[in-house]
Design a protein around this motif. Structure first.
Motif, mmCIF file in Angstrom:
data_model
loop_
_atom_site.group_PDB
_atom_site.id
_atom_site.type_symbol
_atom_site.label_atom_id
_atom_site.label_comp_id
_atom_site.label_asym_id
_atom_site.label_seq_id
_atom_site.Cartn_x
_atom_site.Cartn_y
_atom_site.Cartn_z
ATOM 1 N N UNK A 157 0.851 -1.187 0.000
ATOM 2 C CA UNK A 157 0.000 0.000 0.000
ATOM 3 C C UNK A 157 0.891 1.242 0.000
ATOM 4 N N UNK A 158 0.588 2.204 -0.848
ATOM 5 C CA UNK A 158 1.348 3.454 -0.902
ATOM 6 C C UNK A 158 0.409 4.607 -0.552
ATOM 7 N N UNK A 159 0.784 5.362 0.483
ATOM 8 C CA UNK A 159 0.057 6.559 0.887
ATOM 9 C C UNK A 159 0.806 7.768 0.341
ATOM 10 N N UNK A 160 0.144 8.546 -0.486
ATOM 11 C CA UNK A 160 0.731 9.781 -1.016
ATOM 12 C C UNK A 160 0.402 10.917 -0.065
ATOM 13 N N UNK A 161 1.438 11.592 0.435
ATOM 14 C CA UNK A 161 1.257 12.618 1.458
ATOM 15 C C UNK A 161 1.729 13.979 0.960
ATOM 16 N N UNK A 162 0.920 14.992 1.211
ATOM 17 C CA UNK A 162 1.376 16.356 0.968
ATOM 18 C C UNK A 162 1.446 17.119 2.281
ATOM 19 N N UNK A 163 2.465 17.968 2.377
ATOM 20 C CA UNK A 163 2.645 18.845 3.530
ATOM 21 C C UNK A 163 2.369 20.294 3.171
ATOM 22 N N UNK A 164 1.615 20.497 2.109
ATOM 23 C CA UNK A 164 1.269 21.853 1.696
ATOM 24 C C UNK A 164 0.517 22.575 2.813
ATOM 25 N N UNK A 165 0.739 23.861 2.915
ATOM 26 C CA UNK A 165 0.081 24.664 3.948
ATOM 27 C C UNK A 165 -0.768 25.799 3.370
ATOM 28 N N UNK A 166 -0.493 26.212 2.134
ATOM 29 C CA UNK A 166 -1.310 27.249 1.490
ATOM 30 C C UNK A 166 -2.618 26.620 1.028
ATOM 31 N N UNK A 167 -3.739 27.295 1.285
ATOM 32 C CA UNK A 167 -5.053 26.693 1.068
ATOM 33 C C UNK A 167 -5.254 26.206 -0.364
#
Length: 296
Positions: A157-167
């Motif tokens: 299983x691969x979880x794609x994660x973003x750490x973006x903070x701008x809406x």
């Protein structure tokens, strides 16, 4: 002719997918060493190998990029040997920078029986997902790395994660991640229930993961509340680590006050002693199991 029944090792990723697809939010408990995993395993059937906890436990350092992938792989191998029936989702941070390294680590983890991995879009110097000062890769660069990781896995299983903070960027990246072949999407550091709903809408039918960490930026929500918001998986990165921190600090402060006399084992609160600890650890000793056979 008779064949041995398929080993769980061959299907760890699929078993986790099936659990995630079941109704409600699937909890995965953050563990940082074999002892914390031994306790967690008695309460839950899924574990999250937390980068925050592992950096703290193995190196005594904050979660800002110190983890070396061979150390993480060795830890997961020990976990799988002791807990053959548990789901194991592994934090691989940014894939240890290079896509080629990320693919190598993914193949290694799959061979030793990991259930899944989380790959983030941060660039170095990286930070805990709930910390300030995070920097992220250009979306195209992350998607290229993610595509290579997806091609390298077989069942994982691969979880794609973003750490973006701008809406606007949060929604843009969440939608882009949901359009890939990743199994699950994680937007880390989500600050409100309303934002969970907004992210849920843009990812469509793709499973959604929520990261809960004490003192973090996200709201404290129950599994029932998360399920109602459309969250499919909840990782609890640090309850074991922070509980151990507090308990050890209190125990040693009490030992100092008592002039070094250990507390009595009986009383209102049962103390953990040699017997209880040994009984816990004995559960991790592999036991011979009868092989199942199916006729063909």
């Amino acid at each position: 002719m008779a064949l041995r029944h398929g080993n769980l090792h061959d299907h760890y990723g699929q078993r986790l997918r099936e659990r995630i697809a079941a109704p409600g939010a699937t909890p995965l408990i953050g563990v940082y060493d074999m002892y914390s995993a031994s306790i967690a395993a008695a309460h839950y059937d899924g574990m999250f190998v937390s980068g925050f906890g592992f950096a703290a436990s193995y190196y005594g350092l904050p979660d800002i990029g110190f983890i070396a992938w061979p150390d993480m792989v060795a830890f997961v191998e020990r976990l799988r040997g002791a807990f053959p029936g548990h789901h194991l989702l592994v934090d691989i941070d940014d894939g240890y920078v290079d896509p080629e390294v990320a693919c190598h680590v993914v193949r290694r983890l799959e061979r030793i029986g990991a259930s899944g991995v989380i790959l983030e879009d941060q660039k170095r110097p990286r930070r805990c997902g709930h910390a300030d000062g995070k920097q992220i890769l250009p979306l195209d660069e992350y998607l290229e790395k993610l595509d290579q990781v997806l091609a390298a896995r077989t069942d994982l299983v691969v979880v794609a994660r973003t750490d973006a903070t701008e809406e606007a960027d949060i929604l843009r990246r969440a939608e882009a991640l949901a359009a890939t072949d990743a199994d699950v999407v994680l937007v880390d550091g989500v600050r409100s229930e309303e934002w969970i709903r907004r992210i849920r809408r843009v990812v469509g039918d793709k499973p959604l993961l929520f990261n809960q960490i004490a003192g973090g930026k996200s709201p404290r929500l129950s599994l029932s509340e998360l399920g109602a918001l459309g969250v499919d998986v909840a990782i609890y990165s640090t309850p074991c680590l922070f509980a151990a921190h507090q308990a050890m600090d209190e125990a040693l402060a009490g030992l100092k006050v008592a002039d070094g006399r250990l507390p009595a084992s009986a009383g209102e609160r049962q103390q953990i002693g040699v017997r209880e600890s040994t009984e816990l650890l004995e559960r991790n000793i592999p036991r011979p199991q009868a092989r199942e056979e199916v006729s063909v």
